[in-house]
Design a protein around this motif. Structure first.
Motif, PDB file in Angstrom:
ATOM      1  N   ASN A  57      33.114  20.645   8.302  1.00  0.00           N
ATOM      2  CA  ASN A  57      31.994  20.474   7.380  1.00  0.00           C
ATOM      3  C   ASN A  57      32.194  21.306   6.127  1.00  0.00           C
ATOM      4  O   ASN A  57      32.479  22.491   6.203  1.00  0.00           O
ATOM      5  N   PHE A  58      32.054  20.656   4.974  1.00  0.00           N
ATOM      6  CA  PHE A  58      32.085  21.355   3.698  1.00  0.00           C
ATOM      7  C   PHE A  58      30.650  21.480   3.204  1.00  0.00           C
ATOM      8  O   PHE A  58      30.034  20.473   2.858  1.00  0.00           O
ATOM      9  N   PRO A  59      30.092  22.708   3.181  1.00  0.00           N
ATOM     10  CA  PRO A  59      28.683  22.851   2.786  1.00  0.00           C
ATOM     11  C   PRO A  59      28.475  22.471   1.326  1.00  0.00           C
ATOM     12  O   PRO A  59      29.251  22.864   0.453  1.00  0.00           O
ATOM     13  N   VAL A  60      27.424  21.676   1.065  1.00  0.00           N
ATOM     14  CA  VAL A  60      27.122  21.261  -0.299  1.00  0.00           C
ATOM     15  C   VAL A  60      26.002  22.126  -0.854  1.00  0.00           C
ATOM     16  O   VAL A  60      25.799  22.225  -2.056  1.00  0.00           O
ATOM     17  N   GLY A  61      25.282  22.793   0.025  1.00  0.00           N
ATOM     18  CA  GLY A  61      24.130  23.578  -0.397  1.00  0.00           C
ATOM     19  C   GLY A  61      22.859  22.976   0.162  1.00  0.00           C
ATOM     20  O   GLY A  61      22.856  21.806   0.589  1.00  0.00           O
ATOM     21  N   ALA A  62      21.796  23.794   0.209  1.00  0.00           N
ATOM     22  CA  ALA A  62      20.508  23.355   0.729  1.00  0.00           C
ATOM     23  C   ALA A  62      20.627  22.816   2.153  1.00  0.00           C
ATOM     24  O   ALA A  62      19.937  21.876   2.546  1.00  0.00           O
ATOM     25  N   GLY A  63      21.539  23.404   2.920  1.00  0.00           N
ATOM     26  CA  GLY A  63      21.628  23.047   4.337  1.00  0.00           C
ATOM     27  C   GLY A  63      22.379  21.759   4.625  1.00  0.00           C
ATOM     28  O   GLY A  63      22.575  21.401   5.775  1.00  0.00           O
ATOM     29  N   THR A  64      22.811  21.021   3.582  1.00  0.00           N
ATOM     30  CA  THR A  64      23.551  19.789   3.850  1.00  0.00           C
ATOM     31  C   THR A  64      25.049  20.045   3.713  1.00  0.00           C
ATOM     32  O   THR A  64      25.476  21.008   3.082  1.00  0.00           O
ATOM     33  N   SER A  65      25.818  19.161   4.312  1.00  0.00           N
ATOM     34  CA  SER A  65      27.262  19.300   4.179  1.00  0.00           C
ATOM     35  C   SER A  65      27.900  17.913   4.250  1.00  0.00           C
ATOM     36  O   SER A  65      27.283  16.961   4.701  1.00  0.00           O
ATOM     37  N   GLY A  66      29.110  17.830   3.768  1.00  0.00           N
ATOM     38  CA  GLY A  66      29.838  16.570   3.826  1.00  0.00           C
ATOM     39  C   GLY A  66      31.163  16.787   4.514  1.00  0.00           C
ATOM     40  O   GLY A  66      31.515  17.914   4.856  1.00  0.00           O
ATOM     41  N   HIS A  67      31.870  15.691   4.756  1.00  0.00           N
ATOM     42  CA  HIS A  67      33.198  15.869   5.349  1.00  0.00           C
ATOM     43  C   HIS A  67      34.180  14.915   4.694  1.00  0.00           C
ATOM     44  O   HIS A  67      33.791  13.965   4.019  1.00  0.00           O
ATOM     45  N   LEU A  68      35.451  15.191   4.919  1.00  0.00           N
ATOM     46  CA  LEU A  68      36.513  14.391   4.308  1.00  0.00           C
ATOM     47  C   LEU A  68      36.574  12.994   4.903  1.00  0.00           C
ATOM     48  O   LEU A  68      36.233  12.798   6.073  1.00  0.00           O
ATOM     49  N   ILE A 186      30.504  10.926  -3.954  1.00  0.00           N
ATOM     50  CA  ILE A 186      31.228  11.251  -2.718  1.00  0.00           C
ATOM     51  C   ILE A 186      32.691  11.508  -3.055  1.00  0.00           C
ATOM     52  O   ILE A 186      33.311  12.429  -2.522  1.00  0.00           O
ATOM     53  N   GLY A 187      33.238  10.696  -3.977  1.00  0.00           N
ATOM     54  CA  GLY A 187      34.635  10.853  -4.377  1.00  0.00           C
ATOM     55  C   GLY A 187      34.895  12.197  -5.037  1.00  0.00           C
ATOM     56  O   GLY A 187      35.963  12.789  -4.864  1.00  0.00           O
ATOM     57  N   ALA A 188      33.898  12.701  -5.788  1.00  0.00           N
ATOM     58  CA  ALA A 188      34.066  14.018  -6.426  1.00  0.00           C
ATOM     59  C   ALA A 188      34.204  15.096  -5.357  1.00  0.00           C
ATOM     60  O   ALA A 188      35.066  15.977  -5.450  1.00  0.00           O
ATOM     61  N   GLY A 189      33.369  15.004  -4.321  1.00  0.00           N
ATOM     62  CA  GLY A 189      33.477  15.957  -3.213  1.00  0.00           C
ATOM     63  C   GLY A 189      34.814  15.821  -2.505  1.00  0.00           C
ATOM     64  O   GLY A 189      35.492  16.813  -2.209  1.00  0.00           O
ATOM     65  N   GLU A 190      35.217  14.547  -2.276  1.00  0.00           N
ATOM     66  CA  GLU A 190      36.491  14.275  -1.620  1.00  0.00           C
ATOM     67  C   GLU A 190      37.644  14.879  -2.440  1.00  0.00           C
ATOM     68  O   GLU A 190      38.578  15.453  -1.887  1.00  0.00           O
ATOM     69  N   ALA A 191      37.537  14.758  -3.781  1.00  0.00           N
ATOM     70  CA  ALA A 191      38.597  15.263  -4.657  1.00  0.00           C
ATOM     71  C   ALA A 191      38.711  16.782  -4.546  1.00  0.00           C
ATOM     72  O   ALA A 191      39.812  17.330  -4.394  1.00  0.00           O
TER      73      ALA A 191
ATOM     74  N   MET B   1      30.387   8.402  11.721  1.00  0.00           N
ATOM     75  CA  MET B   1      30.858   9.228  10.642  1.00  0.00           C
ATOM     76  C   MET B   1      31.691  10.399  11.131  1.00  0.00           C
ATOM     77  O   MET B   1      31.948  11.310  10.378  1.00  0.00           O
ATOM     78  N   GLY B   2      32.036  10.366  12.387  1.00  0.00           N
ATOM     79  CA  GLY B   2      33.029  11.303  12.873  1.00  0.00           C
ATOM     80  C   GLY B   2      32.606  12.753  12.975  1.00  0.00           C
ATOM     81  O   GLY B   2      33.211  13.509  13.729  1.00  0.00           O
ATOM     82  N   ALA B   3      31.577  13.167  12.250  1.00  0.00           N
ATOM     83  CA  ALA B   3      31.281  14.588  12.196  1.00  0.00           C
ATOM     84  C   ALA B   3      30.714  15.094  13.516  1.00  0.00           C
ATOM     85  O   ALA B   3      29.904  14.436  14.157  1.00  0.00           O
ATOM     86  N   GLY B   4      31.172  16.252  13.912  1.00  0.00           N
ATOM     87  CA  GLY B   4      30.583  16.927  15.047  1.00  0.00           C
ATOM     88  C   GLY B   4      30.863  16.310  16.397  1.00  0.00           C
ATOM     89  O   GLY B   4      30.123  16.514  17.340  1.00  0.00           O
ATOM     90  N   THR B   5      31.922  15.537  16.511  1.00  0.00           N
ATOM     91  CA  THR B   5      32.227  14.939  17.804  1.00  0.00           C
ATOM     92  C   THR B   5      33.610  15.360  18.245  1.00  0.00           C
ATOM     93  O   THR B   5      34.558  14.609  18.125  1.00  0.00           O
ATOM     94  N   GLY B   6      33.704  16.567  18.765  1.00  0.00           N
ATOM     95  CA  GLY B   6      35.006  17.056  19.204  1.00  0.00           C
ATOM     96  C   GLY B   6      35.379  16.514  20.570  1.00  0.00           C
ATOM     97  O   GLY B   6      36.543  16.439  20.927  1.00  0.00           O
ATOM     98  N   GLN B   7      34.368  16.127  21.328  1.00  0.00           N
ATOM     99  CA  GLN B   7      34.623  15.719  22.705  1.00  0.00           C
ATOM    100  C   GLN B   7      34.683  14.197  22.806  1.00  0.00           C
ATOM    101  O   GLN B   7      34.038  13.499  22.052  1.00  0.00           O
ATOM    102  N   HIS B   8      35.460  13.723  23.768  1.00  0.00           N
ATOM    103  CA  HIS B   8      35.398  12.301  24.054  1.00  0.00           C
ATOM    104  C   HIS B   8      34.016  11.966  24.576  1.00  0.00           C
ATOM    105  O   HIS B   8      33.336  12.804  25.146  1.00  0.00           O
ATOM    106  N   LEU B   9      33.613  10.733  24.406  1.00  0.00           N
ATOM    107  CA  LEU B   9      32.314  10.311  24.922  1.00  0.00           C
ATOM    108  C   LEU B   9      32.374  10.085  26.422  1.00  0.00           C
ATOM    109  O   LEU B   9      31.359  10.050  27.093  1.00  0.00           O
ATOM    110  N   HIS B  10      33.583   9.915  26.948  1.00  0.00           N
ATOM    111  CA  HIS B  10      33.738   9.508  28.343  1.00  0.00           C
ATOM    112  C   HIS B  10      33.023  10.434  29.325  1.00  0.00           C
ATOM    113  O   HIS B  10      33.124  11.649  29.233  1.00  0.00           O
TER     114      HIS B  10
END
Lengths: 228, 252
Positions: A57-68, A186-191, B1-10
């Protein structure tokens, strides 16, 4: 990001699946040149890395975050053919073992993220590298632009598919504008994230960054495989 | 969206779906979602029927909702997309409470939600009842090309190793007082991601050398996959057949 079942009609889903299968089959052959002869374990572990990188997770601020999303990252690190292969495997495992993305939309997801995003990023990166003529900063600028552009282009490709075989009649112009607008952000964050990750690899193991390798080194690498 | 799922669902279990061969399950899953996607817009009876079918399949796994419900939440962004459709789609407008919405958009949104939810329900049912190694065997039995199968097998084998490495990096960062809260923490997070790539790549090289030293010559030995009995096939394809009946009824 993953397209679920029922968003595109059956003919469109089937057509994207056919395109995806043929490009992935070609990638499997071409990836051997990129990863030398160690394709299976290396591609497997790079795919695992992309999967894990999406969990960071890459924190964006205000408790939210995004990912690659990872398409541009994979292309920069291992080259486009291997990147397509890795993202395809990630998407297959996500669809079947994590129920992420529709099974009937697997071809669509592979086409959008594994092919359109990867190749857009790669072409942009190659062009920028040629324009900066091998200056040290050039690689990072290339990675930033490649990932920035690849995300909205993939979103536009989805909009185009939705216009052809989507579940609703939405004004195409509006859909494209909205999708592109959001995905530029989203692309800016990805970049930012992708450039930082590639920069980190460049500092420790520059030889592992495919994009930073000069064509001459590639030729010698391929020759050594032939000899081996 | 893939986030936060380190474990298999099985989840281990002994339900009908747990005992069914992964090959039959995969073919059954694919057949069912293809039939459901083919249901025409606004065929509410068939759509509701397939949604019930999806729920039934998931409930039949006997896995608790506490485990399956969070997984279904990954489809949320597309629920939002569907909810926006009635407002932006073209066509005749109909009043809905205080606002007017597009009739075709409303129908499309309902259809889309029903199909996507059915797909998610049966997808989760497949994921919770299928062990990763069984998926690899199923792909092999379904004649997916060798290179793909071996990449998938390496991925499922090393998924927990690489996620474990990531977890240890997180602990190392946290024990040094790192707290990722803003954009300023990105370089640190990116450096760990970069290190994770280098470690994964180098592990791949070591695995390759280990394979060579054990006589690898370009092909992994074929594994013995469990056979699928005709009754198992019938059972696996039953949901798709029922959905097919609903589809035929809707087309008539």
């Amino acid at each position: 990001m993953h397209v679920p079942d029922g968003f595109l009609n059956l003919p469109t889903s089937a057509a994207t699946a056919v395109v995806a299968v043929s490009v992935v089959a070609l990638s499997a052959r071409r990836a051997r040149a990129e990863l030398d002869d160690r394709t299976a374990p290396l591609a497997g572990l790079v795919a695992t890395f992309i999967f894990a990188a999406q969990m960071i997770n890459f924190p964006v601020g205000a408790g939210t975050s995004g990912h690659l999303i990872g398409a541009a990252l994979a292309a920069a690190l291992v080259g486009p053919w291997a990147a397509t292969l890795c993202l395809t495997v990630v998407l297959i495992v996500q669809a079947l073992l994590f129920a992420d993305g529709g099974v009937s939309a697997l071809g669509t997801n592979v086409l959008l993220m594994g092919i359109v995003a990867v190749w857009t990023a790669w072409w942009v990166m190659q062009t920028v590298i040629r324009l900066t003529r091998g200056r040290p900063r050039g690689v990072l600028i290339a990675v930033a632009l490649g990932s920035l552009i690849s995300v909205p282009v993939a979103a536009l490709a989805f909009s185009a598919l939705f216009a052809v075989g989507g579940a609703a009649e939405v004004p195409v112009g509006l859909l494209m504008k909205t999708m592109a607008g959001w995905h530029v952000l989203i692309g800016a964050g990805e970049a930012l994230a992708t450039t930082a990750v590639v920069g980190a690899v460049l500092r420790t193991r520059p030889d592992l960054v495919r994009l930073a390798r000069r064509p001459a080194e590639d030729v010698s690498a391929q020759e050594s495989v032939v000899i081996a | 969206m893939g986030a936060g799922t380190g474990q298999h669902l099985h989840v281990e279990g002994n339900s009908l779906l747990h005992r069914m061969s992964a090959t039959a399950k995969l073919v059954g899953l694919l057949a069912l979602v293809v039939v459901v996607v083919a249901i025409p817009k606004g065929a509410w009876f068939a759509l509701a029927g397939s949604l019930c079918l999806g729920m039934l399949v998931l409930v039949s796994t006997g896995v608790s909702a506490r485990h399956t419900l969070p997984r279904l939440a990954v489809d949320l962004p597309f629920v939002v997309f569907a909810l926006v459709l009635p407002f932006v789609a073209t066509g005749t407008r109909v009043p809905l409470g205080p606002v007017t919405v597009s009739e075709s958009g409303l129908v499309a949104a309902g259809t889309l939600l029903a199909k996507a939810s059915t797909g998610a329900l049966v997808g989760v049912a497949f994921a919770v009842t299928t062990a990763p190694r069984d998926l690899v065997l199923a792909l092999q039995q379904l004649r997916v090309p060798d290179p793909m199968v071996s990449i998938v097998s390496f991925m499922v084998r090393y998924l927990s190793v690489v996620s474990g490495e990531l977890a240890r990096m997180r602990i190392a960062l946290a024990s040094r007082g790192f707290r990722g809260r803003s954009l300023r923490s990105w370089p640190t997070i990116a450096a760990s991601a970069g290190a994770l790539f280098v470690r994964s790549f180098e592990r791949g090289e070591r695995v390759h050398l280990a394979m060579l030293s054990r006589g690898y010559a370009g092909r992994l030995p074929a594994l013995e996959a469990p056979t699928t009995t005709p009754s198992m096939w019938a059972l696996a394809l039953a949901p798709a057949a029922i959905a097919g009946g609903l589809l035929v009824g809707a087309l008539r």
